[in-house]
Design a protein around this motif. Structure first.
Motif, PDB file in Angstrom:
ATOM      1  N   ASP A  26       0.826  -1.212   0.000  1.00 24.09           N
ATOM      2  CA  ASP A  26       0.000   0.000   0.000  1.00 24.09           C
ATOM      3  C   ASP A  26       0.860   1.261   0.000  1.00 24.09           C
ATOM      4  O   ASP A  26       0.590   2.215  -0.730  1.00 24.09           O
ATOM      5  N   THR A  27       1.904   1.268   0.823  1.00 28.24           N
ATOM      6  CA  THR A  27       2.779   2.443   0.921  1.00 28.24           C
ATOM      7  C   THR A  27       3.492   2.701  -0.399  1.00 28.24           C
ATOM      8  O   THR A  27       3.531   3.836  -0.883  1.00 28.24           O
ATOM      9  N   LEU A  28       4.056   1.651  -0.985  1.00 28.71           N
ATOM     10  CA  LEU A  28       4.760   1.816  -2.259  1.00 28.71           C
ATOM     11  C   LEU A  28       3.805   2.287  -3.353  1.00 28.71           C
ATOM     12  O   LEU A  28       4.154   3.142  -4.171  1.00 28.71           O
ATOM     13  N   ILE A  37      11.297  -0.363  -7.140  1.00 29.85           N
ATOM     14  CA  ILE A  37      11.870  -1.528  -6.467  1.00 29.85           C
ATOM     15  C   ILE A  37      11.720  -2.758  -7.349  1.00 29.85           C
ATOM     16  O   ILE A  37      10.629  -3.105  -7.775  1.00 29.85           O
ATOM     17  N   GLU A  38      12.847  -3.399  -7.596  1.00 31.59           N
ATOM     18  CA  GLU A  38      12.858  -4.599  -8.425  1.00 31.59           C
ATOM     19  C   GLU A  38      12.680  -5.853  -7.570  1.00 31.59           C
ATOM     20  O   GLU A  38      11.871  -6.717  -7.872  1.00 31.59           O
ATOM     21  N   ASP A 143      14.686  10.074  -2.072  1.00 30.31           N
ATOM     22  CA  ASP A 143      14.175  10.794  -0.898  1.00 30.31           C
ATOM     23  C   ASP A 143      12.787  10.291  -0.508  1.00 30.31           C
ATOM     24  O   ASP A 143      12.505  10.074   0.674  1.00 30.31           O
ATOM     25  N   ARG A 144      11.913  10.100  -1.502  1.00 31.78           N
ATOM     26  CA  ARG A 144      10.563   9.582  -1.221  1.00 31.78           C
ATOM     27  C   ARG A 144      10.628   8.168  -0.656  1.00 31.78           C
ATOM     28  O   ARG A 144       9.878   7.810   0.251  1.00 31.78           O
ATOM     29  N   ILE A 153       6.939   2.442   7.013  1.00 30.82           N
ATOM     30  CA  ILE A 153       7.088   0.985   6.952  1.00 30.82           C
ATOM     31  C   ILE A 153       7.740   0.409   8.204  1.00 30.82           C
ATOM     32  O   ILE A 153       7.248  -0.569   8.769  1.00 30.82           O
ATOM     33  N   ILE A 154       8.840   0.995   8.652  1.00 30.30           N
ATOM     34  CA  ILE A 154       9.516   0.480   9.850  1.00 30.30           C
ATOM     35  C   ILE A 154       8.564   0.619  11.039  1.00 30.30           C
ATOM     36  O   ILE A 154       7.947   1.668  11.222  1.00 30.30           O
TER      37      ILE A 154
END
Length: 200
Positions: A26-28, A37-38, A143-144, A153-154
């Motif tokens: 959801d965040t990504l 992100i691969e 940066d994002r 996330i953490i």
């Protein structure tokens, strides 16, 4: 949303793993970072407590410099000025803002839409202006991504952190306690396993 080639969440708590996976997706997606992100692996253990986020990145465009969209030459003969002739106008506003910040508005003229005059020593600044960076898409994305990982996330309370960031990867190790050497080693091990998968 473009699919991640690898996305694994390891956690002794199955419900925690599912929740974390959903939160990350959801965040990504919300921050338009899915395509960046691969491969991604997350290891978390709430008992230890440790959270490790390792990802291989696929960043897009490099920095945009004035020479990429304009001709930069000496200005009028006998004057201390550099003439910028725009070939593409899409970066004009960003360019003007950067030039105003560096040289002051009083030293920037725009006699027409496609011409900008910078009052400066052309011998000193001509080459520098050709290489002058107007936009850094990769840095903005990084940066994002850092904000997403660190703030969303953490897990809350995991304030002790170590991170590694480059144009090819990101690695975060976080905990409520002092970071143990074995956690840092596990983070590197996870990152290396992602690289091996990529090269397989």
């Amino acid at each position: 949303m473009e699919q991640l080639e690898t996305f694994i969440v390891e956690c002794p708590d199955v419900t925690g793993a599912k929740t974390t996976r959903s939160l990350i997706l959801d965040t990504l997606s919300d921050l338009s970072l899915s395509r960046v992100i691969e491969r991604l692996k997350v290891y978390m253990d709430p008992v230890e407590p440790v959270f490790i986020f390792a990802a291989l990145l696929r960043l897009g465009s490099p920095s945009i410099k004035i020479k990429d969209f304009a001709r930069v030459d000496m200005g009028a003969l006998g004057k201390d000025e550099v003439k910028i002739e725009l070939e593409k106008e899409m970066f004009t506003i960003k360019l003007l803002n950067k030039l105003w910040a560096k040289y002051g508005k009083e030293n920037i003229e725009q006699p027409d839409r496609k011409t900008i005059i910078v009052k400066t020593d052309p011998i000193k600044d001509l080459d520098m202006l050709r290489e002058f960076v107007i936009e850094e898409p990769q840095q903005e994305v990084l940066d994002r991504l850092i904000d997403a990982i660190a703030l969303r996330i953490i897990p809350e309370g995991f304030r002790v952190r170590k991170h590694e960031l480059s144009s090819t990867h990101v690695l975060f190790v976080a905990s409520e306690d002092t970071l143990k050497p074995e956690w840092l080693a596990k983070g590197q091990e996870i990152l290396e396993s992602l690289r091996r998968e990529e090269n397989a």
